[in-house]
Design an enzyme around this catalytic site. Structure first.
Site, PDB file in Angstrom:
ATOM      1  N   ASP A  74      14.291  43.461  80.141  1.00 26.46           N
ATOM      2  CA  ASP A  74      13.365  42.638  79.368  1.00 26.46           C
ATOM      3  C   ASP A  74      13.119  41.262  79.978  1.00 26.46           C
ATOM      4  OD1 ASP A  74      15.941  41.835  78.788  1.00 26.46           O
ATOM      5  OD2 ASP A  74      15.812  42.205  76.636  1.00 26.46           O
ATOM      6  N   ASP A 124      24.903  35.034  76.240  1.00 27.98           N
ATOM      7  CA  ASP A 124      25.261  36.313  75.614  1.00 27.98           C
ATOM      8  C   ASP A 124      26.653  36.828  75.962  1.00 27.98           C
ATOM      9  OD1 ASP A 124      22.819  36.392  74.337  1.00 27.98           O
ATOM     10  OD2 ASP A 124      21.892  37.636  75.864  1.00 27.98           O
TER      11      ASP A 124
END
Length: 890
Positions: free
Chosen positions: A65, A477
């Site tokens: 992405d 993340d």
């Protein structure tokens, strides 16, 4: 430059004419050749699509992405990045919303690129096409944006090649732009004006940020190859739309007319539509949202293409209370098309579920089953020994296990040539198996990471200390890592505490084993954890500090040059300082909320802050800050750093140029020839130079790239090239203080890049020696006078100490006239000191006698060259430094 030409057709469609991809103009600035590699982590982000070519074995692509696209290398069982040529001007092209591999001419591959459909991405999307499996590309710009990192990005594939006439491609577009077609291998595109539904679903139509209001639109295209013959365009095509009442359409005349497929299910979105041409079934996996983070209900459907009959074949139907997920990942075993698999979208707890049927969905088995709660039985076992960090350092209680099978499993694919091989994407990596058939025979198949070469982390900060591990990273993340080897996957991310994202890192320049990091997590989830952590062993172990109230994001943090204190500017909270390791914090007066903080690398009482184009200085350890008189600095998008070894020497990167100060920010000089910069960092000086090498992601002579200066900014060489641009690179940047020319570069989705020179040796005659008038006289730690051995000398420098413990650093210099290949340093303690941990050397100790021998990477020293090693130790009584050190060269 890429060009767009808009031509009105008789059908009122828009025709897009392609242009060859051209990189930035060649710069007149000198270039220095480099070899670049990824610092290995493997994975680290969401992989929404894995695409197997149906006619060439082992030709596999993966799309991400924010991190571009990849091609599988079977011999190395690794992935090769395909979009590293994307530069700052088109950074959104690293968001890949769909890919298509040509089943006829398998060298052809296509990618639909564009990261955001709201204002975050300034550019429109594009269709990229390649005739050499992605080694080189051409592009056709689109008149609208694409959303490779928008909601619904796991549905698809929206881009497809006609298996009967590979000149024909279809692409489903978002946000009301409908269905598009090309008849010339993707070079030009026209809107299919007869297609009746552009898709109306949005997660939150009223979202003021324009993110959740994104409409995924037309999300997949599937051909019925049986409806035509080779050379003639396929006549029957199925198209999926993000519309809960009208989710599947079909044409039977090659796209001239389209109709809603009669009898179709309603209330859900078809994430996938996969056709079994052997048995004549179209399968749908549906969910109540577009994903990829959510989905609470859904079904699996089978459509008999010959009779028009629909059958609900959900392993757990949406009407059941046991259905708390939608369905998404969907695949057919092309060697045995009655075998199908589907994945949940999404089942966070206790884990994702895979379902498998060998009778076209009539019956199903699960990859795991409940036994007696909370216990489960498993048809698989996981082996993450190649990437052990995938356990995330957790120790969950049943029914949860670590590592998880996955989450966000939008892509689940059985190899069309090998029924035993399956790959699937998760929010963290690509997993796979090569013995899937054991599912049916009653054995346990093995799942392993299959992400080598695919580096998808977003890098927020990097430090390269002068001793210990060569690199420490702060990542989005997955927290970050201590990289003891650049070419091996670290064993575990930062834990205790484990930040969701590490926003800032620093080390004490004079005691580099002391480190601090700040980061983000949701306070409500972990109310007893702090957003700041400390290490005294170079990042190997961490412990929490306390924190003031109201903090939910880490902001930036800085360590004093000697590690004695820290200044912290959490996001949205007044900056604070602490003497010691965060046991208590006091307000840092005079420094605005939201400032970026850095430490002077020489004076432990001096810190800097930057906010709104003003530079602030503290000379009392962060207690008070005062704005300097410097003006003309950029107000936003700025990074600044202090040069090791020179008090008050600062560099500031930002919009409009690059600035340098030699007087602690009292004034700045704009660096000539640099018209814009993103970040700046420092590394070991070039041979013959006295000033550290300066690295910058900047625009020099009209070309944006990665640059190095060996003479304090007077001259620059470009050290990347047009094939290595990595999108919006530069959020993190540093050189290596131990290896001249080595640079570490952070990317937004392509992980950590490191580069080494491949050109001829460099020798610099310094022409600029920055001078500094310090405003505060630093405290100097006395050192022991070294005793020189034959060819080398060693100097002992005491570091921090605490009750029963201490740190020290030993410098080693080649004092001879020729190079040495190794060294040994010996000494005798005056007391009962014992070394507990050592870095950049190996040691033995017998009683009070210590022998330290070089590590594998710092034994070779040219005449006059120096290196160092450091250690932590324990003692009782007194901690007297050794009176004499003896250095023996090898």
């Amino acid at each position: 430059m890429r060009k767009r030409l808009f031509v009105m057709l008789t059908t009122a469609a828009v025709l897009l004419v392609a242009a060859v991809v051209r990189m930035s103009p060649v710069s007149a600035v000198a270039a220095d050749p480099y070899a670049y590699k990824n610092v290995r982590i493997d994975g680290g982000g969401f992989v929404p699509g894995i695409i197997f070519n149906p006619t060439e074995r082992n030709l596999i692509y993966a799309r991400t992405d924010i991190g571009g696209a990849y091609r599988w290398n079977q011999s190395a069982k690794s992935w090769t990045a395909l979009l590293d040529w994307v530069g700052w001007d088109k950074w959104g092209h690293n968001g890949v919303i769909s890919m298509a591999t040509d089943p006829v001419q398998t060298n052809r591959v296509y990618a639909a690129v564009g990261m955001y459909t709201n204002s975050w991405d300034p550019n429109n999307g594009a269709i990229l096409r390649s005739t050499d499996k992605g080694d080189t590309w051409q592009a056709t710009a689109l008149p609208f944006k694409l959303g490779g990192n928008m909601p619904g990005r796991g549905m698809g594939e929206a881009l497809s090649v006609d298996p009967n006439d590979n000149r024909v491609l279809y692409f489903g577009a978002p946000n009301g732009n409908g269905l598009w077609r090309s008849t010339d291998y993707g070079a030009t595109w026209s809107k299919v004006t007869s297609f009746p539904n552009a898709g109306n679903y949005a997660q939150d139509p009223s979202d003021p940020n324009g993110y959740l209001s994104h409409r995924p639109g037309v999300v997949w295209v599937t051909y019925d190859k049986r409806s035509s013959t080779a050379g003639s365009a396929t006549r029957t095509i199925y198209v999926g739309v993000a519309d809960k009442e009208n989710t599947v359409y079909r044409t039977t005349d090659g796209g001239t007319t389209w109709s809603r497929l009669a009898g179709q299910p309603t209330g859900y979105i078809a994430h996938k539509g996969v056709l079994d041409t052997v048995n004549g079934y179209l399968y749908l996996a549906t969910s109540d949202t577009g994903g990829p983070y959510d989905g609470a209900k859904g079904d699996v459907w089978r459509y008999a293409t010959a009779t028009g009959t629909w059958s609900q074949i959900s392993p757990i139907p949406s009407s059941s209370a046991d259905d708390y997920f939608g369905y998404s990942g969907l695949t057919i075993d092309r060697q045995d098309p009655a075998t199908i698999m589907v994945a949940t979208q999404i089942s966070w707890w206790p884990d994702v579920i895979f379902f498998r049927s060998t009778d076209s969905g009539a019956t199903w088995t699960r990859v795991w089953d409940w036994t007696s709660y909370p216990n489960r039985s498993f048809r698989y076992k996981m082996d993450v020994s190649a990437n052990p960090w995938l356990t995330f350092g957790t120790n969950p209680q049943p029914p949860e296990v670590t590592p998880k099978l996955g989450w966000m499993t939008e892509s689940l694919e059985i190899d069309p040539f090998d029924s035993n091989r399956m790959m699937y994407g998760t929010g963290a990596t690509i997993y796979g198996t090569e013995d899937l058939g054991l599912w049916d025979s009653g054995g346990q198949f093995t799942i392993k990471p299959m992400a080598k070469g695919l580096e998808e982390t977003a890098v927020l900060d990097l430090i390269s200390p002068p001793s210990g591990a060569p690199l420490v990273s702060g990542l989005g993340d997955i927290a970050g890592f201590r990289h003891t080897s650049l070419d091996a996957v670290p064993s575990m991310m930062f834990t205790q505490p484990n930040f969701t994202s590490t926003t800032s890192l620093d080390y004490a320049e004079k005691a580099s084993s002391i480190m601090v990091r700040a980061g983000n997590f949701t306070d409500a989830d972990r109310p007893n954890d702090s957003h700041v952590a400390f290490s005294t062993d170079g990042g190997a172990n961490w412990f929490q500090g306390s924190e003031p109230g109201g903090i939910n994001e880490g902001g930036t943090v800085a360590a004093a040059a000697d590690g004695s204190r820290f200044v912290w500017a959490p996001k949205g909270v007044t900056p604070v300082y602490s003497v010691g390791y965060g046991n208590s914090w006091q307000t840092a007066s005079g420094l605005p909320t939201g400032a970026t903080v850095e430490s002077d690398r020489v004076n432990p009482m001096k810190f800097y802050g930057l906010s709104g184009g003003r530079l602030y200085v503290s000379t009392n350890g962060g207690a008070t800050f005062t704005a300097t008189a410097a003006t003309g600095l950029p107000a936003t998008a700025t990074k600044f750093k202090a040069v090791p070894g020179i008090e008050g020497d600062l560099w500031l990167a930002g919009e409009g140029g690059l600035w340098h100060s030699t007087n602690s920010g009292t004034s700045f000089t704009k660096v000539s020839g640099v018209t814009n910069s993103v970040n700046v960092g420092f590394g070991k000086a070039a041979p013959g130079a006295t000033y550290q090498a300066v690295y910058a992601v900047a625009t020099v002579d009209g070309t944006t790239g990665l640059y190095r200066s060996d003479d304090g900014g007077s001259g620059w060489v470009r050290i990347n090239d047009d094939k290595h641009q990595w999108g919006n690179m530069g959020e993190a940047l540093t050189g290596d203080p131990r290896v001249y020319g080595r640079v570490y570069l952070g990317t937004n989705g392509r992980g950590i890049i490191y580069g080494d020179r491949t050109g001829p040796p460099v020798t610099v005659t310094p022409t600029v020696t920055p001078t500094v008038t310090p405003t505060v006289t630093p405290t100097v730690t006395p050192t022991v006078t070294p005793t020189t051995g034959t060819g080398c000398a060693a100097t002992y420098k005491p570091g921090n100490s605490w009750p029963g413990g201490f740190q020290a650093e030993v410098s080693v210099q080649n004092t001879g006239t020729s190079a040495i290949t190794g060294w040994k340093v010996t000494w005798t303690w005056a007391g009962d000191q014992k070394i507990t941990t050592i870095w950049s050397a190996t040691q033995t100790q017998s009683g009070a006698n210590v022998t330290a021998v070089n590590a594998g990477y710092n034994g070779n020293l040219a005449a006059g060259a120096t290196t160092s090693f450091g250690f932590n130790g324990t003692y009782t009584g007194t901690n007297t430094p050794p009176a004499t050190l003896t250095c023996t060269p090898a």
